[in-house]
Write an enzyme that holds these catalytic residues in place. Structure first.
Site, PDB file in Angstrom:
ATOM      1  N   ILE A 144     -12.807   2.331   0.865  1.00  0.00           N
ATOM      2  CA  ILE A 144     -12.640   2.552   2.276  1.00  0.00           C
ATOM      3  C   ILE A 144     -13.316   4.123   2.421  1.00  0.00           C
ATOM      4  O   ILE A 144     -13.865   4.727   1.624  1.00  0.00           O
ATOM      5  CB  ILE A 144     -11.332   2.673   2.562  1.00  0.00           C
ATOM      6  CG1 ILE A 144     -10.566   3.765   1.476  1.00  0.00           C
ATOM      7  CG2 ILE A 144     -10.414   1.359   2.207  1.00  0.00           C
ATOM      8  CD1 ILE A 144      -8.829   3.887   1.791  1.00  0.00           C
ATOM      9  N   ASP A 145     -13.706   4.043   3.771  1.00  0.00           N
ATOM     10  CA  ASP A 145     -14.527   5.111   4.131  1.00  0.00           C
ATOM     11  C   ASP A 145     -13.761   6.610   3.965  1.00  0.00           C
ATOM     12  O   ASP A 145     -12.614   6.688   3.906  1.00  0.00           O
ATOM     13  CB  ASP A 145     -14.854   5.120   5.615  1.00  0.00           C
ATOM     14  CG  ASP A 145     -15.679   4.039   6.077  1.00  0.00           C
ATOM     15  OD1 ASP A 145     -16.381   3.431   5.243  1.00  0.00           O
ATOM     16  OD2 ASP A 145     -15.538   3.240   7.081  1.00  0.00           O
ATOM     17  N   LYS A 146     -14.637   7.615   3.755  1.00  0.00           N
ATOM     18  CA  LYS A 146     -14.115   9.011   3.577  1.00  0.00           C
ATOM     19  C   LYS A 146     -12.938   9.353   4.468  1.00  0.00           C
ATOM     20  O   LYS A 146     -11.937   9.721   4.000  1.00  0.00           O
ATOM     21  CB  LYS A 146     -15.148  10.013   3.632  1.00  0.00           C
ATOM     22  CG  LYS A 146     -14.903  11.427   3.580  1.00  0.00           C
ATOM     23  CD  LYS A 146     -15.843  12.380   4.134  1.00  0.00           C
ATOM     24  CE  LYS A 146     -15.335  13.758   4.099  1.00  0.00           C
ATOM     25  NZ  LYS A 146     -16.761  14.659   4.946  1.00  0.00           N
TER      26      LYS A 146
END
Length: 301
Positions: A135-137
């Site tokens: 999942i994105d930062k």
């Protein structure tokens, strides 16, 4: 060093954009860095990013050797929701990168996992041990981690076959008039901005289901369920239908709500256990900043 060469045929426009299209394996930021550091010449002369290419231009790029990235164990706290000999479920905080990269060599989830366990799958590569999906930062929430290769393959197959359950909570701009919807639109790299993904004709199939949870004066709280798992999928799809995620620095309006990035949280994760073959389902609370924002919206509403 590696010397890259190219002769302009019919391409037009700024050299940084042209080279990004020609050498698609490199990011635009990499190419701009090479231009800035005098590593690009046109017809033997050093050039700059705003140079407009001409037919017949001979371009040479003196590409530096790529930096070798190594993942090392670091004593970083982990919010472990579940763990056994096969799998882990981690609640990733907003702001943490999942695995090392050129821009984030350490301080990642992988660095923390390596410090916590000597038993992580090795299928992906040396900088992504245990990582089955990402999942994105600036997206918070639940991730599954494989502790051996058999578990990794078993879990990855569930993702591929669309059998794993992944539900997100998102706060989006605008008031969605209908209760439910399904977005079916292919996603690929944006032609205009290589840092972004976009809905494109030749993209990979992508499907997102959403349900309205709560409406505010100018925002809507939605639950999004992934059927596929493309890069930035929910962020791209919600922007595509005109309801971008609040706080999203890439796809949404700038500085509309105080926060630390997009208001997107991977709240529910479900999968079949690799050994027991029993169904496991986990949930996690949204971050405090998300809760506070919702309370403020309710009070104003």
């Amino acid at each position: 060093m590696e010397l890259l060469t190219y002769t302009i045929k019919e391409e037009k426009g700024r050299i940084d954009k042209v080279l990004t299209d020609v050498f698609s394996q490199f990011s635009r930021s990499q190419i701009q860095s090479w231009l800035k550091n005098d590593r690009v010449t046109v017809n033997g002369d050093i050039t700059r990013a705003n140079y407009k290419v001409k037919s017949g231009d001979s371009i040479e790029i003196d590409r530096p050797e790529p930096v070798v990235i190594e993942a090392k164990a670091q004593d970083i706290p982990l919010d472990i929701i579940y763990e056994d000999d096969e799998v882990m479920v981690i609640n990733k905080p907003q702001g943490m990168v999942v695995h090392p990269s050129a821009g984030h060599p350490d301080g990642t989830l992988v660095n923390a996992l390596m410090n916590h366990s000597d038993h992580l799958s090795t299928i992906n590569d040396v900088i992504r041990p245990g990582i089955v999906h990402r999942i994105d930062k600036d997206t918070s929430g639940l991730l599954m981690v494989a502790k051996n290769n058999d578990a990794h393959l078993f879990l990855a197959d569930q993702l591929k076959e669309k059998k794993a359950l992944r539900k997100y909570v998102a706060l989006v701009h605008g008031v969605i008039p209908h209760e439910k919807g399904t977005i079916t639109a292919p996603i690929g790299r944006s032609k205009e901005n290589r840092q972004k993904q976009a809905v494109v004709k030749d993209g990979k199939p992508a499907v997102t289901h959403f349900t309205v949870l709560e409406r505010f004066e100018e925002f809507t709280l939605v639950e999004c369920q992934l059927e596929t798992g493309r890069t930035h999928q929910i962020r791209v799809h919600m922007d595509f239908i005109g309801f971008p995620i609040a706080g999203d620095p890439l796809y949404g309006p700038k500085k509309t709500l105080k926060g630390n990035g997009q208001f997107l949280h991977a709240q529910t994760l479900g999968f079949v256990h690799p050994k027991t073959e029993g169904l496991l389902t986990f949930t996690s609370d949204i971050p405090e900043v998300f809760k506070e924002t919702l309370e403020n919206l309710r009070q104003n509403h």
